[in-house]
Enzyme design. Structure first.
Site, short mmCIF file in Angstrom:
data_model
loop_
_atom_site.label_atom_id
_atom_site.label_comp_id
_atom_site.label_asym_id
_atom_site.label_seq_id
_atom_site.Cartn_x
_atom_site.Cartn_y
_atom_site.Cartn_z
N LYS A 180 0.82 -1.03 0.21
CA LYS A 180 -0.06 0.03 0.11
C LYS A 180 0.89 1.28 -0.13
CE LYS A 180 -2.19 3.16 1.64
NZ LYS A 180 -1.96 4.34 1.17
N GLU A 255 8.89 2.00 11.25
CA GLU A 255 10.01 3.05 10.76
C GLU A 255 9.35 4.30 10.89
OE1 GLU A 255 13.04 2.21 10.77
OE2 GLU A 255 13.02 -0.05 10.32
N CYS A 289 13.08 11.23 6.51
CA CYS A 289 13.32 11.06 8.21
C CYS A 289 14.49 11.09 8.75
CB CYS A 289 12.94 9.52 8.24
SG CYS A 289 13.52 8.21 7.47
N GLU A 391 8.67 17.36 14.60
CA GLU A 391 9.22 17.00 13.27
C GLU A 391 8.49 17.87 12.28
OE1 GLU A 391 7.57 13.32 11.18
OE2 GLU A 391 10.05 12.91 10.48
#
Ligand code: NAD
Length: 498
Positions: A180, A255, A289, A391
Site C-alpha cells: 500500500k 519506521e 526521516c 518533526e
C-alpha cells in the site's frame, strides 16, 4: 480540475497478477507537486479490494510459490532488478514528477537504490544461514519459515526506494505481499507492478492496493490473514497501526519520524562539516526521516559556522526539478507546505529569527503553481520549544549553540524522537563516547546518510520499533523455530539432559 483529471492516466489495483479497477469505482486525483497540475488518477481502494488482494496473496502463498527454492526466489529478484535498471530513466522521471524532487536526485539516489534493494536481497538470501547451538549429545538448529501474506505500507518521500526495501526481503524469504504505497505518490509502485507482470512472477505474490491510509491502509492492517505489517511513515500513524495490529499479535516493524541532531564541534573539518550539514538539512527538501533538522554548534565556532552555513544555503538552486542543476524541488503538497509554513509562524512566536528563506519563491510558469518553499534557517530558538522538538519534515533547520559536550548531548537527546544523529568532530574518543550516549538507532560520524544495506536500520523512542536491513529484514519477514535433535541419550555431562 475534474475535466483535467479525466485527461490524465488512471492507475489500477494490481491483484492476483492482473490490473483491475477498484471495487468502489472511485478515483483520487494525484497532483504533480512542482506544477500543481493533475498527474494521474489513483484508485480509491477499500475493504473489498483489500480482501481480494489478501485472498490472492494467500492463494499464491499456498500454491507452487511455497515450493520455490531460495535460488529460484533470488533469481526472480535479480530479474526484477534488471528490469528496473532497464527502465531507470523512465522511473526517475516518474518519481520526480510524482514527488516534485529534482530529477537528478531521483536518477542518482531513488532509482539506483530501488535496483540495489532487489539485487542486495537476492544476494543476502542466498547467503543467509541459520543459528546452530550444539549441546552435549544434542544439536539445536533454527529453522526459518515464511510468514504468509504480509502488508507493506510506505510513505511519499522516497516512494520506490522504500517500497522496494520491503518488497525484496519479504519475497526473498518466501512470503507473499500486499503493498500500500502513499496515495500521494503511486506512480513508481504502479510501474513496479508492471515489472512483476512482465517478469512472469507467480500471480498473487505481489499485490498492490492504492487508496487512502485511513481506508485501504487501515483495512489491510486489520485483515486477519495478514501475518506481519512493515510500516514506514509518521509517528501518529504508526501508533494507530500498532494499536490495530497488536491485538491480533501480528509481527510489526515501525519506521517512524525523526527530529535528528547534527552536532558540530570546534575541532571538526570546517568545510566538510558545512557541506555535510547543508546536505543533511536540505536533501529532498528536508523530507527525509534522517534529515538533520537541528544543528547544534559549539559556541566558540558558532558565529563563523552560521555565516558559512547560511551563505551556502542561499546558494542552493531551487525550481524546475528537471533542470540538471536544481538542488531543491517542490514539497509534496499544498497542505504539507502550509503545515511547514505554520511552523515558521510558530518559530517567530517562539522568538526565532529567520536568517534566510521562510518564503515561497517567485518562479516562472508552470512552477509558479507548484508547492515550493525556500530553504529556511532559524536561529534564537530555545532547544526545547515546539519548533525545535517537533518533526516539521520540510526545508527548515534550527541552529542552537552549546558550550559543553554534556549540554550538546542533553539537547540532542531532549526530544521524543530517536532515529539518527550526525556528529562532526576531529576527536575520535569523543566520537565513540557520544555515539554510545546518543539515544537513536543510527549515528554517522563525519558523514551523513552513508548507507551499507547490511546494517540495522531503525529508531528508538517515537522513531519506531524494530530494525530493517540485511539479516534484520530477513529475520523480520520469517518466523524462527528451534529444532532440538538428541543424538546421544547418555551424554558425558549431566547438564546436557536438564
Ligand atoms: P503517513 O504516516 O501519513 O503515511 C504513511 C503511509 O501510511 C501511507 O501509505 C498512508 O496512506 C498510510 N496510512 C495512513 N493512515 C493509515 C492507517 N490508519 N492504517 C494504515 N496505513 C495508513 O506518512 P507520510 O506523510 O506518507 O510520510 C512522512 C512520514 O514518514 C514522516 O514522519 C517521516 O519521518 C516518516 N518516514 C520515516 C522513515 C523511517 O525509515 N523511519 C522513512 C521515511 C519517512
Amino acid at each position: 480540475m475534474k475535466e483535467a483529471a479525466q485527461m490524465v492516466r488512471s492507475l489500477e489495483q494490481f491483484i492476483g497478477g492482473r490490473f483491475q479497477a477498484p471495487a468502489s469505482g472511485q478515483y483520487l486525483v494525484n497532483l504533480a507537486p512542482a506544477t500543481g497540475k493533475p498527474l494521474s488518477q489513483v484508485p480509491r481502494g477499500g475493504g473489498e479490494d483489500v480482501n481480494a488482494a489478501v485472498s490472492a496473496a494467500q492463494e499464491a502463498f499456498d500454491g507452487p510459490w511455497r515450493q520455490w527454492s531460495v535460488e529460484q526466489r533470488a533469481a526472480l529478484l535479480d530479474r526484477i532488478a534488471d528490469s528496473l535498471q532497464q527502465r531507470a530513466d523512465d522511473l526517475a522521471a516518474l518519481e520526480s514528477a510524482d514527488t516534485g524532487k529534482p530529477l537528478a536526485l531521483a536518477a542518482k539516489i531513488d532509482i539506483p537504490r530501488a535496483v540495489a534493494n532487489f539485487r542486495f536481497f537476492a544476494t543476502a538470501v542466498r547467503q543467509f544461514g541459520s543459528d546452530c547451538f550444539p549441546m552435549e549429545g544434542a544439536l539445536n538448529y533454527t529453522h526459518r519459515s515464511a510468514l504468509g501474506p504480509v502488508a507493506l505500507i510506505s510513505p511519499w518521500n522516497l516512494p520506490l526506494y522504500l517500497l522496494s526495501w520491503k518488497v525484496a526481503p519479504a519475497l526473498a524469504m518466501g512470503n507473499t505481499v500486499v503493498a500500500k504505497p502513499s496515495e500521494m505518490t503511486p506512480m513508481t509502485a504502479d510501474a513496479l507492478a508492471s515489472v512483476f507482470e512482465a517478469a512472469d512472477a507467480p500471480p498473487g505474490i505481489f499485490n498492490l492496493i492504492h487508496g487512502l491510509g485511513g481506508e485501504a491502509g487501515q483495512a489491510l492492517v486489520e485483515h486477519p490473514d495478514i501475518k506481519a505489517v512493515s510500516f514506514t511513515g509518521g509517528t501518529a500513524t504508526g501508533s494507530r497501526v500498532a494499536a490495530t495490529a497488536a491485538p491480533q499479535f501480528k509481527k510489526l516493524s515501525l519506521e517512524l519520524g525523526g527530529k535528528n541532531p547534527t552536532l558540530v564541534f570546534a575541532d571538526c573539518d570546517f568545510e566538510a562539516t558545512v557541506n555535510g550539514a547543508v546536505r543533511a538539512a536540505f536533501t529532498n527538501q528536508g523530507q527525509i526521516c534522517l534529515c538533520g533538522s537541528r544543528l547544534l554548534v559549539e559556541a566558540s565556532l558558532y558565529p563563523r559556522f552560521v555565516e558559512a552555513f547560511v551563505a551556502k544555503v542561499k546558494q542552493l538552486k531551487l525550481g524546475d526539478p528537471e533542470h540538471p542543476e536544481t538542488q531543491l524541488g517542490a514539497l509534496i503538497s499544498a497542505e504539507h507546505r502550509e503545515k511547514v509554513e505554520s511552523y515558521l509562524a510558530l518559530a517567530r512566536q517562539e522568538g526565532g529569527e529567520i536568517l534566510c528563506g521562510g518564503q515561497r519563491p517567485t518562479l516562472p510558469e508552470p512552477w509558479d503553481q507548484g508547492f515550493f518553499l525556500q530553504p529556511t534557517v532559524i536561529a534564537g530558538l530555545s532547544p526545547s520549544c515546539r519548533t525545535a522538538t517537533e518533526e516539521i519534515f520540510g526545508p527548515v533547520v534550527s541552529l542552537h549553540p552549546f558550550e559543553t559536550e554534556e549540554e550538546a548531548l542533553a539537547i540532542a537527546n531532549g526530544v521524543p524522537y530517536g532515529l539518527s544523529a550526525s556528529l562532526w568532530t576531529g576527536d575520535v574518543t569523543r566520537a565513540h563516547r557520544l555515539s554510545q550516549a546518543l539515544e537513536c538507532g543510527l549515528v554517522w560520524v563525519n558523514t551523513w546518510l552513508l548507507r551499507d544495506l547490511r546494517v540495522p536500520f531503525g529508531g528508538v523512542k517515537a522513531s519506531g520499533v524494530g530494525r530493517e536491513g540485511g539479516r534484520y529484514s530477513l529475520e523480520f519477514f520469517s518466523e524462527s523455530k528451534n529444532v532440538c535433535i538428541q543424538w546421544n541419550p547418555n551424554p558425558a555431562s549431566p547438564k546436557a539432559s536438564s
